[in-house]
Scaffold this active site. Structure first.
Site, short mmCIF file in Angstrom:
data_model
loop_
_atom_site.label_atom_id
_atom_site.label_comp_id
_atom_site.label_asym_id
_atom_site.label_seq_id
_atom_site.Cartn_x
_atom_site.Cartn_y
_atom_site.Cartn_z
N GLN A 1 -4.66 -1.96 9.70
CA GLN A 1 -4.53 -3.26 9.03
C GLN A 1 -5.10 -4.37 9.91
OE1 GLN A 1 -3.32 -3.52 5.86
NE2 GLN A 1 -3.94 -5.67 5.96
N ASP B 1 -11.19 2.79 4.34
CA ASP B 1 -11.49 1.36 4.19
C ASP B 1 -12.99 1.10 4.26
OD1 ASP B 1 -9.37 -0.25 3.59
OD2 ASP B 1 -8.73 -0.55 5.67
N LYS C 1 0.84 -1.20 0.00
CA LYS C 1 0.00 0.00 0.00
C LYS C 1 0.87 1.25 0.00
CE LYS C 1 -3.89 -2.18 2.43
NZ LYS C 1 -4.66 -2.29 3.68
#
Ligand SMILES: NC(=O)c1ccc[n+]([C@@H]2O[C@H](COP(=O)([O-])OP(=O)(O)OC[C@H]3O[C@@H](n4cnc5c(N)ncnc54)[C@H](OP(=O)(O)O)[C@@H]3O)[C@@H](O)[C@H]2O)c1
Lengths: 294, 301
Positions: A97, A120, A53
């Site tokens: 994450q 997200d 990322k």
């Protein structure tokens, strides 16, 4: 004629090129979008995914700030850290994450991220807004497939029947929300890989989306002629002839299904490459929204 | 629910009686109220203007609250209330300790932004489950208040012995207050849910073909008698959420009918809900349930 291959790598390159241009425009107004990521513990898979990322962000001109916290970090400190990122004007997108080590309450962590920076799309408010047909961030996986469909000419699915073989929070449910939007308007069936007589459903699908993680689970006899087939499967199948000892396979038996399909996503190179790209796109979007109001 | 047949055997009731299910739910609530250590759950109802079609629903809520001992107040704001005044009123109710639940009578007048108003209701008091945070939690399978009509459809099915588990449920209608939340509830991997769910709307092609594949068919479209017998499979369970006012052909007087062509569908279905007396009373009972649950949660904290 075998179906068109929906090439996620190519689409992803196109989108990243557009993102670079949008970042240039923002930079002219002295805004450089920044993505902040938090990773806790020493899961090797997570670490390499976060590096991916970070690299992708740099490639389109985004700043990024990845913060690696020790395995025994506390929930309280993590929440404080997220709140700090929420307050910082130079940070536009925040992700944590997953999975987190067992001492964390994932839902409480995700709910702390400000919905305006929730790139997200895991915050219940983001999920709820999307379900209600309002603008919001949605998880990268369903966002990626929607972008792919739109860019391949399948953005309007009125009068088509979408069958989603997955009811998870990451794929099935948020995707159903998107496909239900007025502008897309597919008629939707949500089923589970273990739904009895699954083929009865999959055979009705004009759009078939599968995320079952079972290699070659969907065979040609389970789809109808002219289907648009989308494969989220990532199955590592043992393969002594391959260098790593395995190869990657989807949930759809690719070649035979392609013979009947109008369009199909391959694995690898289908929806996978879109995921990180959507995270970048959301960060740029967050920065643009902020720039528009200030 | 079983009824006794002429020869003393039993068979499933064909007509699902929403009123008696609602009465049973209210009885259970009285038991839960007794465990509240004297605390009285309170429900605030915010109403804009005086839409006559909402009156019977509002009366039902007041009567239901009285029956189980919930304190309730209806606050009327004038039709031309500004967004600011509405949000101020909501915010006062959020901090008013007499009320554990707040509902906002929808739809709001055109000039108001309902999403912003719904977002202003504290998720702890959002007993109608319309705040986006509540909707998101519903979809994610987290604990939250379910919108009462959708919640009621699920309860009605489970309590009448037609659990959606493992069945194919076809929902006609994708509104934010009925169709979508119901789909969200029924896809969860939970007892009383875990169904295969199909959502249909005006963008659906071959609607009759799809409705005929339903084990359980839910009509929430707002079109009088649009679901006809040829759209229903022999042996299906049919739930009618629609409430439509039509003119009675014989008398010329207005009367209420559902979205389902009741008489003809009842011939084919194994069970069907009537209108009125089906989903309506259960909706109100679920609103009361959510209000009592909100009070219980506060007490537990
Ligand atoms: N019993 C209760 O407690 C209760 C509570 C709330 C509402 N209701 C009643 O339930 C009904 C629905 O209410 P609502 O608020 O959900 O209505 P709504 O917001 O008007 O939504 C109607 C939905 O039905 C779909 N639809 C309309 N005609 C259709 C057709 N011919 N075939 C397939 N789908 C069709 C529409 O599709 P599009 O999205 O494509 O337009 C829309 O999604 C109304 O009669 C209302 O009075 C009852």
């Amino acid at each position: 004629m075998p179906g068109v291959i929906l090439d996620g790598r190519q689409l992803s390159r196109d989108i990243r090129q557009e993102l670079r241009e949008r970042v240039t425009v923002l930079a002219a107004g002295a805004v450089v979008p920044k993505l902040a990521g938090i990773i806790v513990g020493d899961d090797a898979g997570s670490a390499s995914y976060v590096r991916l990322k970070e690299k992708a962000a740099a490639e389109v001109g985004l700043l990024s700030e990845m913060c690696h916290l020790p395995q025994d970090y506390t929930q309280r400190d993590l929440l404080t850290r997220i709140s700090e990122l929420n307050r910082r004007a130079d940070v536009h997108g925040i992700f944590v994450q997953l999975p987190l080590p067992p001492q964390f309450n994932e839902s409480a962590v995700l709910t702390t991220i400000s919905p305006a920076k929730d790139v997200d799309g895991f915050h219940p408010e983001s999920v709820g807004r999307s379900w209600l047909g309002q603008e919001s961030f949605v998880p990268a996986t369903p966002a990626g497939i929607m972008e792919m469909l739109r860019r391949s000419g399948y953005g309007d699915l009125r009068h088509r029947h979408a069958v989603i073989v997955n009811v998870d929070n990451l794929v099935g449910k948020p995707l159903a929300a998107l496909l239900c939007h007025e502008s897309v308007s597919a008629n939707i069936t949500l089923c589970h890989p273990d739904t009895p007589c699954l083929a009865d459903w999959t055979r009705q699908a004009d759009l078939l989306v599968v995320a079952a993680n079972r290699p070659r689970f969907i065979t040609a006899d389970m789809v109808k002629e002219g289907v648009i087939a989308v494969d989220f499967g990532t199955n590592y199948v043992e393969d002594t002839s391959a260098k790593q000892g395995y190869h990657l396979e989807g949930d759809i038996d690719f070649e035979p299904v392609r013979e009947k399909a109008e369009a199909i996503t391959p694995v690898p190179g289908g929806v996978g490459p879109m995921t990180v790209t959507m995270l970048l796109a959301h960060t740029v979007e967050a920065a643009e929204r902020l720039a528009a109001v200030s | 629910m079983l009824v006794t047949t002429w020869n003393g055997g039993t068979m499933p009731a064909k007509i699902i009686d929403g009123r008696s299910i609602a009465a049973a739910i209210r009885e259970e609530l009285k038991g839960r109220m007794a465990a509240l250590d004297g605390a009285v759950p309170g429900l605030a109802v915010l109403v804009m203007g005086d839409d006559p079609s909402a009156q019977s629903y509002l009366r039902g809520i007041t009567r239901g609250c009285e029956a189980v001992g919930i304190y309730t107040e209806t606050m009327r704001l004038p039709q031309d209330t500004t967004q600011k005044l509405l949000e101020d009123a909501i915010s006062r109710l959020n901090s008013d300790t007499r009320f554990h639940g707040i509902i906002l009578q929808l739809p709001l007048p055109e000039h108001l932004n309902s999403l912003r108003a719904q977002s202003a209701v504290s998720p702890d008091k959002d007993v109608d489950g319309t705040n986006p945070v509540s909707c998101g939690k519903l979809l994610l399978g987290e604990e939250t208040f379910f919108p009462s009509t959708a919640y009621g459809v699920k309860e009605l099915l489970v309590r009448s012995g037609h659990s959606p588990e493992g069945r194919h449920v076809v929902i006609c209608g994708r509104s934010n207050i009925v169709g979508k939340p119901l789909a969200g509830i029924l896809v969860q991997k939970r007892p009383g849910a875990n169904a295969t769910v199909t959502i249909c709307h005006t963008g659906t092609r071959n609607l009759p073909e799809i409705t005929r594949s339903a084990d359980i068919l839910v009509a929430a479209i707002g079109r009088p008698r649009a679901i006809t017998a040829d759209m229903v499979r022999e042996g299906a369970v049919v739930v009618d959420v629609g409430v439509n006012q039509v003119e009675d052909a014989a008398t010329g007087k207005p009367r209420l009918v559902g979205d389902v062509d009741f008489d003809a569908v009842a011939e084919k279905a194994v069970a069907v809900t009537p209108v009125p007396g089906g989903t309506g009373p259960v909706t109100t009972a679920m609103l009361l349930t959510n209000t009592v649950a909100a009070a219980e949660k506060l007490l537990a904290r």
